[in-house]
Design an enzyme around this catalytic site. Structure first.
Site, PDB file in Angstrom:
ATOM      1  N   GLN A  95       0.750  -1.236   0.297  1.00 32.84           N
ATOM      2  CA  GLN A  95      -0.106  -0.004  -0.139  1.00 32.84           C
ATOM      3  C   GLN A  95       0.837   1.192  -0.082  1.00 32.84           C
ATOM      4  OE1 GLN A  95      -2.822   0.166   3.254  1.00 32.84           O
ATOM      5  NE2 GLN A  95      -3.693   2.035   2.354  1.00 32.84           N
ATOM      6  N   HIS A 101      -8.441   1.908  -0.884  1.00 34.57           N
ATOM      7  CA  HIS A 101      -8.767   1.676  -2.316  1.00 34.57           C
ATOM      8  C   HIS A 101      -8.850   0.465  -2.602  1.00 34.57           C
ATOM      9  CE1 HIS A 101      -4.453   2.656  -1.934  1.00 34.57           C
ATOM     10  NE2 HIS A 101      -4.195   1.826  -2.953  1.00 34.57           N
TER      11      HIS A 101
HETATM   12  P1  AMP Z   1      -1.361   1.104  -3.578  1.00 38.53           P
HETATM   13  O1  AMP Z   1       0.157   0.786  -3.914  1.00 38.53           O
HETATM   14  O2  AMP Z   1      -2.338   0.047  -3.546  1.00 38.53           O
HETATM   15  O3  AMP Z   1      -1.421   2.033  -2.459  1.00 38.53           O
HETATM   16  O4  AMP Z   1      -2.184   2.021  -4.711  1.00 38.53           O
HETATM   17  C1  AMP Z   1      -2.053   3.189  -5.128  1.00 38.53           C
HETATM   18  C2  AMP Z   1      -2.209   3.653  -6.554  1.00 38.53           C
HETATM   19  O5  AMP Z   1      -2.525   4.875  -6.597  1.00 38.53           O
HETATM   20  C3  AMP Z   1      -1.211   3.480  -7.560  1.00 38.53           C
HETATM   21  O6  AMP Z   1      -1.670   2.288  -8.430  1.00 38.53           O
HETATM   22  C4  AMP Z   1      -0.959   4.715  -8.001  1.00 38.53           C
HETATM   23  O7  AMP Z   1      -0.548   4.665  -9.451  1.00 38.53           O
HETATM   24  C5  AMP Z   1      -2.123   5.460  -7.922  1.00 38.53           C
HETATM   25  N1  AMP Z   1      -2.315   6.822  -7.641  1.00 38.53           N
HETATM   26  C6  AMP Z   1      -1.488   7.506  -6.783  1.00 38.53           C
HETATM   27  N2  AMP Z   1      -1.624   9.067  -7.148  1.00 38.53           N
HETATM   28  C7  AMP Z   1      -2.561   9.063  -7.996  1.00 38.53           C
HETATM   29  C8  AMP Z   1      -3.381  10.071  -8.544  1.00 38.53           C
HETATM   30  N3  AMP Z   1      -3.026  11.401  -8.152  1.00 38.53           N
HETATM   31  N4  AMP Z   1      -4.424   9.781  -9.322  1.00 38.53           N
HETATM   32  C9  AMP Z   1      -4.667   8.522  -9.611  1.00 38.53           C
HETATM   33  N5  AMP Z   1      -4.041   7.354  -9.084  1.00 38.53           N
HETATM   34  C10 AMP Z   1      -2.951   7.723  -8.438  1.00 38.53           C
END
Ligand code: AMP
Ligand code: ZN
Length: 115
Positions: A95, A101
């Site tokens: 995460q 999410h």
């Molecule tokens: P996780 O690694 O499961 O916490 O996933 C976080 C996700 O958020 C990653 O896949 C990122 O690419 C995505 N992410 C981070 N910042 C943004 C943003 N501003 N808009 C859309 N996705 C984002």
């Protein structure tokens, strides 16, 4: 939470390509897509991770997340080919954003196990 990027997306303070929104949840394109379809479905309420869900969240927020997921899976034509729902929780879970999410990934053959 004021310094949370996903709360900022919910409030419209930073841009996102929002594909679905209702009273409780928002879904938008992941900024760094790992599949042809890569959406993030989040509650509008700031909940840090799966371990921070309370009883009310589990009764009220999680069902809304999964209703959005099933709706989006159909809208993005993934219901026959299949897709993956991922929730990374905590450091070793991978995460990176501390606002719970659910990734909805599809549009290609996904591999297992994840890295
Ligand atoms: P996780 O690694 O499961 O916490 O996933 C976080 C996700 O958020 C990653 O896949 C990122 O690419 C995505 N992410 C981070 N910042 C943004 C943003 N501003 N808009 C859309 N996705 C984002
Ligand atoms: Zn947040």
């Amino acid at each position: 939470m004021s310094d949370c990027i996903f709360c900022k997306i919910v409030k419209g303070e930073i841009p996102a390509n929002i594909v679905y929104e209702n009273e409780m949840v928002v879904a938008f394109n992941d900024i760094s897509p790992q599949a042809p379809v890569h959406l993030l479905i989040i509650p509008k309420k700031h909940i840090s991770s799966a371990v921070d869900l309370n009883q009310q969240d589990i009764k009220e927020v999680i069902p809304e997340i999964f209703l959005a997921i099933t709706k989006l899976a159909k809208e993005f034509k993934l219901e026959d080919s299949g897709f993956r729902i991922v929730n990374n929780c905590g450091r070793e879970g991978g995460q990176t954003v501390d606002h719970i999410h659910f990734h909805l990934l599809g549009g290609r053959q996904l591999q297992w196990p994840p890295g």
